[in-house]
Design a protein around this motif. Structure first.
Motif, PDB file in Angstrom:
ATOM      1  N   PHE A 182       0.826  -1.210   0.000  1.00  0.00           N
ATOM      2  CA  PHE A 182       0.000   0.000   0.000  1.00  0.00           C
ATOM      3  C   PHE A 182       0.862   1.262   0.000  1.00  0.00           C
ATOM      4  CE2 PHE A 182      -3.623  -2.642   1.614  1.00  0.00           C
ATOM      5  CZ  PHE A 182      -4.474  -2.364   0.563  1.00  0.00           C
ATOM      6  N   VAL A 183       1.976   1.235   0.703  1.00  0.00           N
ATOM      7  CA  VAL A 183       2.907   2.370   0.681  1.00  0.00           C
ATOM      8  C   VAL A 183       3.429   2.573  -0.741  1.00  0.00           C
ATOM      9  CG1 VAL A 183       5.178   3.170   1.463  1.00  0.00           C
ATOM     10  CG2 VAL A 183       3.552   2.230   3.102  1.00  0.00           C
ATOM     11  N   ALA A 184       3.757   1.476  -1.409  1.00  0.00           N
ATOM     12  CA  ALA A 184       4.253   1.567  -2.784  1.00  0.00           C
ATOM     13  C   ALA A 184       3.193   2.175  -3.702  1.00  0.00           C
ATOM     14  CB  ALA A 184       4.672   0.193  -3.289  1.00  0.00           C
TER      15      ALA A 184
ATOM     16  N   VAL B 191      11.797   5.969  -7.170  1.00  0.00           N
ATOM     17  CA  VAL B 191      12.814   5.124  -6.545  1.00  0.00           C
ATOM     18  C   VAL B 191      12.292   4.569  -5.221  1.00  0.00           C
ATOM     19  CG1 VAL B 191      15.097   5.151  -5.467  1.00  0.00           C
ATOM     20  CG2 VAL B 191      14.764   6.236  -7.684  1.00  0.00           C
ATOM     21  N   LEU B 192      11.646   5.410  -4.430  1.00  0.00           N
ATOM     22  CA  LEU B 192      11.091   4.952  -3.163  1.00  0.00           C
ATOM     23  C   LEU B 192       9.980   3.923  -3.371  1.00  0.00           C
ATOM     24  CD1 LEU B 192      10.990   8.312  -1.179  1.00  0.00           C
ATOM     25  CD2 LEU B 192      12.592   6.410  -0.892  1.00  0.00           C
TER      26      LEU B 192
ATOM     27  N   THR C  48       8.228  -1.679  -3.057  1.00  0.00           N
ATOM     28  CA  THR C  48       7.769  -2.891  -3.742  1.00  0.00           C
ATOM     29  C   THR C  48       8.716  -4.052  -3.468  1.00  0.00           C
ATOM     30  OG1 THR C  48       6.780  -1.529  -5.476  1.00  0.00           O
ATOM     31  CG2 THR C  48       7.138  -3.852  -5.977  1.00  0.00           C
ATOM     32  N   ILE C  49      10.002  -3.789  -3.529  1.00  0.00           N
ATOM     33  CA  ILE C  49      10.993  -4.831  -3.231  1.00  0.00           C
ATOM     34  C   ILE C  49      10.858  -5.290  -1.784  1.00  0.00           C
ATOM     35  CG2 ILE C  49      13.460  -5.278  -2.977  1.00  0.00           C
ATOM     36  CD1 ILE C  49      13.873  -3.415  -5.408  1.00  0.00           C
ATOM     37  N   ALA C  50      10.656  -4.357  -0.877  1.00  0.00           N
ATOM     38  CA  ALA C  50      10.500  -4.711   0.539  1.00  0.00           C
ATOM     39  C   ALA C  50       9.259  -5.583   0.734  1.00  0.00           C
ATOM     40  CB  ALA C  50      10.395  -3.446   1.385  1.00  0.00           C
TER      41      ALA C  50
ATOM     42  N   VAL D  84       3.340   5.645  -5.865  1.00  0.00           N
ATOM     43  CA  VAL D  84       3.081   5.705  -7.313  1.00  0.00           C
ATOM     44  C   VAL D  84       2.099   6.838  -7.619  1.00  0.00           C
ATOM     45  CG1 VAL D  84       2.026   4.475  -9.247  1.00  0.00           C
ATOM     46  CG2 VAL D  84       3.692   3.322  -7.799  1.00  0.00           C
ATOM     47  N   GLY D  85       1.102   7.000  -6.761  1.00  0.00           N
ATOM     48  CA  GLY D  85       0.184   8.130  -6.922  1.00  0.00           C
ATOM     49  C   GLY D  85       0.910   9.457  -6.811  1.00  0.00           C
TER      50      GLY D  85
END
Length: 51
Positions: free
Chosen positions: A12-14, A38-39, A44-46, A18-19
């Protein structure tokens, strides 16, 4: 929070980031959009690693 809950929270943070990328890009803030992109990739990786 369980492991899956943490992964879902990171997803959800990712999506939130993106928004922000879309918003910053529309405003012409390309450096800010790049930073948020980048964040978002890191979040997403996390989420994927936590899953």
């Amino acid at each position: 929070m369980s492991d899956n809950g943490t992964a879902v929270a990171m997803a959800f943070v990712a999506l939130f980031l993106v928004g922000g990328v879309i918003s910053f890009f529309k405003q012409g803030l390309k450096k800010g959009a790049l930073l948020l992109a980048v964040l978002a990739v890191l979040a997403t990786i996390a989420a994927r690693l936590w899953w």
